[in-house]
Design an enzyme around this catalytic site. Structure first.
Site, PDB file in Angstrom:
ATOM      1  CG  ASN A 134      -1.648   0.902   1.432  1.00 19.50           C
ATOM      2  OD1 ASN A 134      -1.679   1.819   0.786  1.00 19.50           O
ATOM      3  ND2 ASN A 134      -2.492   1.046   2.673  1.00 19.50           N
ATOM      4  CE  LYS A 157       0.028   2.926   4.896  1.00 22.46           C
ATOM      5  NZ  LYS A 157      -0.441   3.188   6.492  1.00 22.46           N
ATOM      6  CG  HIS A 211      -5.148   2.087   5.418  1.00 22.89           C
ATOM      7  ND1 HIS A 211      -5.121   2.757   6.146  1.00 22.89           N
ATOM      8  CD2 HIS A 211      -4.345   1.117   5.375  1.00 22.89           C
ATOM      9  CE1 HIS A 211      -3.800   2.378   6.687  1.00 22.89           C
ATOM     10  NE2 HIS A 211      -3.389   1.790   6.393  1.00 22.89           N
ATOM     11  CD  GLU A 213      -2.492   5.317   6.677  1.00 21.23           C
ATOM     12  OE1 GLU A 213      -2.864   5.288   5.586  1.00 21.23           O
ATOM     13  OE2 GLU A 213      -1.416   4.807   7.384  1.00 21.23           O
ATOM     14  CD  GLU A 270      -3.247  -2.338   6.998  1.00 20.08           C
ATOM     15  OE1 GLU A 270      -1.649  -3.055   7.045  1.00 20.08           O
ATOM     16  OE2 GLU A 270      -3.844  -1.068   7.086  1.00 20.08           O
ATOM     17  N   GLY A 293       3.245   2.099  10.711  1.00 19.61           N
ATOM     18  CA  GLY A 293       4.357   2.976  11.252  1.00 19.61           C
ATOM     19  C   GLY A 293       4.340   3.471  11.817  1.00 19.61           C
ATOM     20  CB  SER A 303       5.934  -1.932  12.306  1.00 19.68           C
ATOM     21  OG  SER A 303       5.911  -0.668  12.119  1.00 19.68           O
TER      22      SER A 303
HETATM   23  P1  13P Z   1       3.760   0.639   7.590  1.00 19.40           P
HETATM   24  O1  13P Z   1       4.272  -0.693   6.526  1.00 19.40           O
HETATM   25  O2  13P Z   1       4.512   1.406   6.646  1.00 19.40           O
HETATM   26  O3  13P Z   1       3.381   0.188   9.023  1.00 19.40           O
HETATM   27  O4  13P Z   1       1.641   0.214   6.944  1.00 19.40           O
HETATM   28  C1  13P Z   1       0.777  -1.050   7.158  1.00 19.40           C
HETATM   29  C2  13P Z   1       0.130   0.171   6.638  1.00 19.40           C
HETATM   30  O5  13P Z   1      -1.088   1.226   7.088  1.00 19.40           O
HETATM   31  C3  13P Z   1      -0.401  -0.762   4.937  1.00 19.40           C
HETATM   32  O6  13P Z   1      -2.374  -0.918   4.856  1.00 19.40           O
END
Ligand code: 13P
Length: 249
Positions: A9, A11, A93, A95, A163, A169, A209
């Site tokens: 992803n 983003k 997601h 976010e 997640e 992150g 992560s």
């Molecule tokens: P990270 O791998 O950067 O922690 O992000 C995970 C994520 O949100 C994938 O959708």
């Protein structure tokens, strides 16, 4: 047998120059034994699809509107993502739930649209740190699953990504036991709702992560069928290590 899936992803990261990472990824994994998916920003999707055509790398979207078309300025439909070359769409997601106030019912409507378009919905669920510390994790995940996952789901059109919000992150990862507990719980709920056949065929991804250095141990956990990777999917060199780990499970 569920086919393993390494999904990236990107983003809101990447302009034209980032497309070369797809070439590098496809070159490193000419015929991967696992599914490989990259979800770039919508602006790159069509070119990413053209660039990866005929390789082992598929591309997907990061969100879509629930309607097939209409007066929705700035939005993109599942049909449009499909037309651009997407085979899957990430939905719900954390976010998007946070930045855009998406509720479970919004995610379910979008997932229905994605399935109607013949694409795979990757539905994200996950608890906050406060919810985990209050021992509410499984209740939260269960509620998100009931609210977000459409009745028409099958092993072909649904993928669930666990997640934990606090692991995204941050470099923090749940213990392997914690990941296993949630994945086993998701599996059991899917089997109860859809029956054993469908419930066992839906792929479950862990996200938060994931890096080349921790991927192998995470992929060894029961009911983990792959990963949804953010930061470590941006560079082919990093994501390649995660694909390698998944291929050797
Ligand atoms: P990270 O791998 O950067 O922690 O992000 C995970 C994520 O949100 C994938 O959708």
């Amino acid at each position: 047998m569920r086919r393993k899936l390494a999904a990236g992803n990107w983003k809101m990261n990447g302009t034209s120059a980032a497309l070369s990472e797809l070439d590098a990824l496809a070159a490193k994994h000419p015929s991967p034994s696992v599914d490989v998916l990259i979800c770039p920003p919508a602006t790159l999707l069509h070119r990413a699809a053209e660039r990866t055509q005929g390789t082992g790398v598929a591309v997907g979207g990061q969100d879509c509107h629930a309607a097939p078309s209409g007066a929705h300025t700035g939005d993109t439909s599942a049909e449009m993502l499909k037309d651009a070359g997407a085979t899957a769409v990430i939905l719900g997601h954390s976010e998007r739930r946070e930045d855009h106030g998406e509720q479970n019912e919004d995610v379910r409507a979008k997932a229905n649209a994605v399935m109607e378009a013949g694409l795979q919905a990757i539905i994200c669920v996950g608890e906050s740190l406060e919810q985990r510390e209050a021992a509410n994790t499984l209740d939260i995940i269960g509620g998100q699953m009931s609210g977000s996952i459409p009745d028409r789901s099958t092993g072909e059109n649904l993928i669930v990504a666990y997640e934990p919000i606090w692991a995204i992150g941050t470099g923090k990862v749940p213990t392997l036991d914690e990941i296993g507990e949630v994945h086993d719980f998701i599996r059991a709920r899917l089997e109860r709702r859809f029956g054993e056949g469908v419930g066992r065929s839906v792929r479950l991804l862990y996200g938060g992560s994931v890096k080349p250095s921790n991927a192998a141990e995470i992929f060894g956990v029961s009911n983990v069928d792959g990963a949804l990777v953010g930061g470590a999917s941006l560079k082919a060199a990093d994501f390649s290590g995660i694909i390698d780990a998944l291929e050797s499970v």
